[in-house]
Design an enzyme around this catalytic site. Structure first.
Site, mmCIF file in Angstrom:
data_model
loop_
_atom_site.group_PDB
_atom_site.id
_atom_site.type_symbol
_atom_site.label_atom_id
_atom_site.label_comp_id
_atom_site.label_asym_id
_atom_site.label_seq_id
_atom_site.Cartn_x
_atom_site.Cartn_y
_atom_site.Cartn_z
ATOM 1 C CD GLU B 53 -2.476 1.548 2.573
ATOM 2 O OE1 GLU B 53 -2.410 0.692 3.470
ATOM 3 O OE2 GLU B 53 -3.162 2.580 2.645
ATOM 4 C CG ASP B 118 8.170 9.085 14.239
ATOM 5 O OD1 ASP B 118 9.175 9.819 14.171
ATOM 6 O OD2 ASP B 118 7.013 9.515 14.059
ATOM 7 C CG ASP B 120 8.615 14.578 16.235
ATOM 8 O OD1 ASP B 120 7.928 14.478 15.219
ATOM 9 O OD2 ASP B 120 8.994 15.674 16.705
#
Lengths: 492, 459
Positions: B53, B118, B120
């Protein structure tokens, strides 16, 4: 491919009768239930055995729903097991004990027939049976445990590490698993264990080496040493591995049972029985009716859900969410999800819901523009009503689900206030709901015991002045509260 | 999900990265081939790519999920045509995602995806003093650098992964993609367990008033190794650069005092806490984090009588170092199989920075000043800059062409130069290519093994 074919023929032979039932079948007090029983039993036995086992599974389920720990569940279930499904002592030595083991074995397989039908039931059955398996394993003596593992070597390909490897990793193994082994030893010997004793024990400890995918819970809690993709598990922690194996086997077998059920469906003696048993289990759960009583639902709309006439029936979690949302003109994602499904459950239609949310987000001191609301949040609301994306008609969250979700962070209000609020904040809130000082103590005691739903039920009883059944769903709280109110106005 | 809004009227975004800039980037610079190879794991299009996808995010804010492509050409063509502000990579499904509408819903099952992480800098707002929100600088990027060291070590040494790459997220963070075959087929429970293993600070951070880490002693080897990495940098990063407990300015901010209270909450023994608080409140001149850190030891010597208390303080200091420096992870991204993450080499829509893969141990840019520092996000390749570089290069070539006509062979070679090679994107693409080549080698070995196994099974 080849292996599969072989297995299929092996299975077929089963049904052709060349297979001789294992005579030693119920010879162990613990089992992976990997060979289906073949002897005949009476219909009465069929039913009563199943019901007895079901009672135990229901108790386990309700312990879990209340967020009880494994130890607490164990304490609650053991007496029940002794009464309904006793297994005698080890080693197995008399005929009455064989009957007990037989009951255990058959009742498990009968319930497989009951619970194999839907994904949801299968998941529950597997979960509860696994807990039962663990409780029983814990109740066994180390010797019996050891024998169980050797008997099942085909399923438990545990690699014991050699002494060179152990020596090389000794300090790291000690750092990772020392505390766990220590507490296990202390529990066994009822005394303090010195570090020297522990080190001595470690030298004799047998570690097994398993791919980390097989021991997720031990990885998550950092209870074992990990090296290049393998976890090093000491003997005291091997139960969770066993349980996992049990769980996987059962999952697979249940699916197979489900696939072969059509052949059984013709039997009109068993089917009604099975259906009846299945309902017993399902009825424990509250399923918020989307077809709620129209006369009760008709007054639920965007304007009314903020009025005391409605909010007085809210459980604390919903109240907490809605109040904070209105105060800050916003609600973070988790909270939005929880509240909007709750509102959906009490009968707020999607159009009214959009009105309600857009009004709350676009008015007040921290308001956003209607454009921003439409762009970023409208979709989300429609999604909860199954009008977007996967179009799933989501159900309102029950307490178990709410308690499993991530804890609320700063500026988040989802979750269960009984668990998440500080004692002070909780006392104030409950005071506002009309809980007096005397009752408050009881509620706070429940909270301290982590019986959050019990605390909530108690608050319901206090504020409504009734005896109530255990409440495990925010919408159940709301519905009961409204029913009571209506009953009152009708008699008045 | 929302329907795509394909009309790409040239509405300038707030960022300054216009849709024509993006189109230029997709047509000429983005290394589609490398991304294709990375996700495909084989030279010919395989299911790993065709059932993958991709999602587009458009200028309007519309988000289009479930795109899938049958080969590299279609992939590039579609991105160029849609010209999204960015595209994200999702899971490999059991069926072709773009055909999902024709199939029963249960058919669309996620099968595999890279394990992703991730980090951040916004999650560091409570502890960083140099910047906040979306801003970053070379100082706070050092948090990301230590975070990478810690995660990199754990993923390689503990979990045995080898094929992982770090990617700049374009503004204030970094993504990690673990591409080992074993990592790609992990189920969600296992992913969750890995994240929890790594998330040493855990959800405790979220619960107000409870800062204590309650890590068991002795430290788990992962925590111990992380601590060893952190303690060396603590003095530089926290005490010198961030200086969170500095209350020396004439009007120290509330935040500094808040930080001081956080620090004190870790200090065992009430009398010691009180004494330190009293001393620091009275200090009017210089009171840096460094001096406060030393104060703890000095005053403890006066107040603490028993060895037990001293040991407890030493353990508490370890907790403080971990609390201030251990990586803060966005855990949701890693847990879910279907979660989408921005593809490497996308352009950050607000900054124009390219999300380049980088080598945490080694500076790839030509900027020598960063050689001691490592990847420097403030010097990351930026779309504007790349456009200029191409222009300059082209002008140079025209000049060269006109001044001295080239041999045929040379101009041929010239033409074969990819556009990115004319720019400062080049070292990053090459670094990525090397990573992809290693991954492909692994896959080839595996598939060879698999092939042989199949053979033995057949007979």
């Amino acid at each position: 491919m080849f292996r599969q074919v072989k297995r299929r023929t092996a299975g077929r032979r089963n049904f052709e009768g060349t297979y001789t039932p294992r005579n030693d079948l119920p010879n162990h007090r613990l089992s992976f239930y990997d060979v289906p029983p073949t002897e005949e039993i009476t219909l009465e036995q069929f039913e009563s055995w199943a019901i007895d086992r079901l009672k135990i599974l229901i108790e386990i389920e309700s312990c879990m729903a209340r967020g009880r720990s494994f130890r607490e569940t164990e304490t609650a279930v053991r007496p029940l097991l002794q009464k309904l499904l006793p297994l005698g002592t080890w080693p197995v030595n008399n005929n009455s004990q064989i009957d007990e083991l037989k009951k255990d074995y058959y009742s498990h397989f009968i319930l497989r027939l009951v619970f194999c039908r839907t994904e949801d039931l299968r998941r529950k059955f597997v979960r509860n049976e696994t807990v039962l398996f663990k409780i029983r394993y814990n109740a066994m003596q180390p010797k019996e445990q050891h024998q169980f593992i050797t008997n099942h070597h085909d399923k438990l390909p545990w690699n014991y590490i050699d002494s060179d490897e152990k020596l090389a990793l000794f300090d790291q193994l000690f750092a990772a698993t020392g505390a766990t082994v220590k507490s296990a030893l202390a529990a066994e010997s009822d005394g303090q264990i010195t570090t020297d004793q522990l080190r001595a024990h470690f030298r004799n400890e047998n570690f097994i080496k398993v791919p980390f995918e097989k021991i997720t819970s031990l990885v998550a809690t950092r209870l074992v040493l990990l090296k290049l993709g393998y976890g090093y598990v000491p003997s005291t922690l091997q139960l969770s591995l066993l349980a996992l194996e049990f769980q996987e086997l059962l999952q697979r077998d249940l699916l197979r049972t489900f696939q072969s059920i059509p052949r059984l469906e013709e039997d009109d003696r068993l089917l009604p029985l099975l259906n009846h048993l299945g309902q017993n289990f399902a009825s424990m759960e509250y399923d918020p009716a989307f077809s709620a009583d129209p006369s009760l639902v008709s007054d639920i709309n965007a304007a009314s859900v903020t009025t005391p006439a409605i909010t007085n029936h809210y459980p604390l979690c919903a109240k907490h969410l809605q109040t904070n949302m209105i105060a800050s003109s916003h609600l973070r994602h988790e909270g939005r999800q929880q509240l909007s499904l709750f509102l959906k459950g009490i009968g707020l239609s999607v159009d009214e819901a959009l009105k309600f949310w857009s009004h709350s987000f676009t008015s007040g001191p921290h308001a956003m523009t209607p454009e921003r609301f439409n762009k970023e949040f409208k979709y989300n609301i429609r999604h909860t009503y199954g009008l977007e994306g996967a179009r799933t008609n989501y159900k309102p969250w029950d307490c178990a689900r709410i308690l499993l979700r991530p804890l609320p962070g700063k500026n988040e209000y989802h979750g269960c206030p009984y668990r998440d609020l500080s004692v002070d904040a909780l006392t104030t809130q409950l005071g506002e709901m009309g809980v007096g000082a005397v009752d408050m103590k009881g509620v706070l005691n429940d909270v301290e015991r982590k019986d959050y739903t019990v605390a909530c039920t108690r608050v319901f009883e206090i504020t409504h002045n009734v005896q109530a059944e255990h409440i495990g769903h925010p919408n159940l709280y709301f519905d009961r509260s409204r029913q009571l109110e209506r009953a009152k106005t009708e008699t008045a | 999900m929302a329907d795509p809004v394909p009309s790409q009227a040239a509405v300038p975004a707030d960022s300054g990265v216009s849709s024509s800039d993006m189109l230029f980037f997709y047509q000429r610079l983005l290394p589609f081939r490398q991304i294709f190879q990375w996700l495909n794991h084989s030279p010919k299009p395989s299911k790993d790519f065709t059932m993958r996808e991709f999602a587009y995010e458009y200028r309007t804010g519309a988000y289009q999920r479930y795109n899938s492509f049958s080969n590299l050409e279609e992939f590039k063509k579609s991105v160029v045509q849609a010209n999204p502000t960015r595209f994200e990579v999702g899971a490999v499904y059991s069926v072709n995602p773009k055909e999902r509408k024709r199939l029963p819903k249960q058919a669309l099952k996620p099968l595999a995806k890279e394990l992703v992480f991730d980090i951040d800098l916004t999650d560091y707002d409570e502890i960083r003093t140099c910047c906040s929100g979306t801003d970053i600088c070379k100082k706070c990027w050092r948090f990301i650098q230590v975070a990478i060291k810690i995660l990199d070590a754990a993923l390689r040494e503990d979990f045995g992964f080898n094929r992982l790459i770090w990617v700049f997220s374009g503004r204030r963070g970094a993504h990690c993609w673990v591409s080992d075959a074993r990592a790609r087929c992990l189920d969600e429970t296992t992913r969750k367990s890995i994240v929890e293993y790594l998330d040493v600070l855990g959800s405790r951070l979220n619960r107000q008033g409870k800062n204590l880490l309650s890590l068991k002693r002795p430290f788990h080897p992962h925590v111990e190794r992380s601590f060893d990495l952190l303690k060396n940098e603590f003095v530089d990063i926290i005490l010198k650069e961030q200086d969170p407990w500095n209350t020396s300015s004439s009007e120290p901010s509330d935040k500094s005092w808040e930080q001081v209270e956080t620090l004190l909450s870790y200090v065992p023994e009430k009398p010691l806490q009180e004494e330190l608080r009293r001393k620091w409140k009275l200090q009017t001149s210089v009171s840096t984090s460094m001096s406060k850190w030393e104060d703890i030891t000095v005053i403890a010597k006066k107040i603490l009588k028993h060895q037990n208390q001293v040991n407890a303080l030493n353990e508490a200091k370890k907790d403080i170092i971990l609390f201030y420096m251990y990586p803060r992870l966005d855990i949701e991204v890693s847990k879910q199989l279907i979660h989408l993450l921005k593809s490497p080499f996308c352009v950050h829509p607000s900054t124009g920075n390219i999300c380049v893969p980088f080598d945490p141990h080694h500076n790839l840019s030509n900027n020598e000043e960063d050689d001691d520092y490592g990847f420097n996000p403030t010097n990351a390749p930026n779309l504007r800059q790349l456009q200029n570089e191409i222009e300059v290069w082209d002008v140079r070539r025209v000049n060269r062409d006109s001044s001295q006509p080239l041999e045929d062979g040379e101009s041929e070679a010239d033409k074969r130069i990819s556009e990115y090679e004319k720019t400062s994107l080049k070292p990053y693409v090459e670094y990525f290519q090397k990573f992809v080549n290693n991954l492909l080698k692994d896959e080839l070995k595996d598939s060879g093994k698999r092939g042989r196994d199949d053979d033995t099974l057949e007979f």
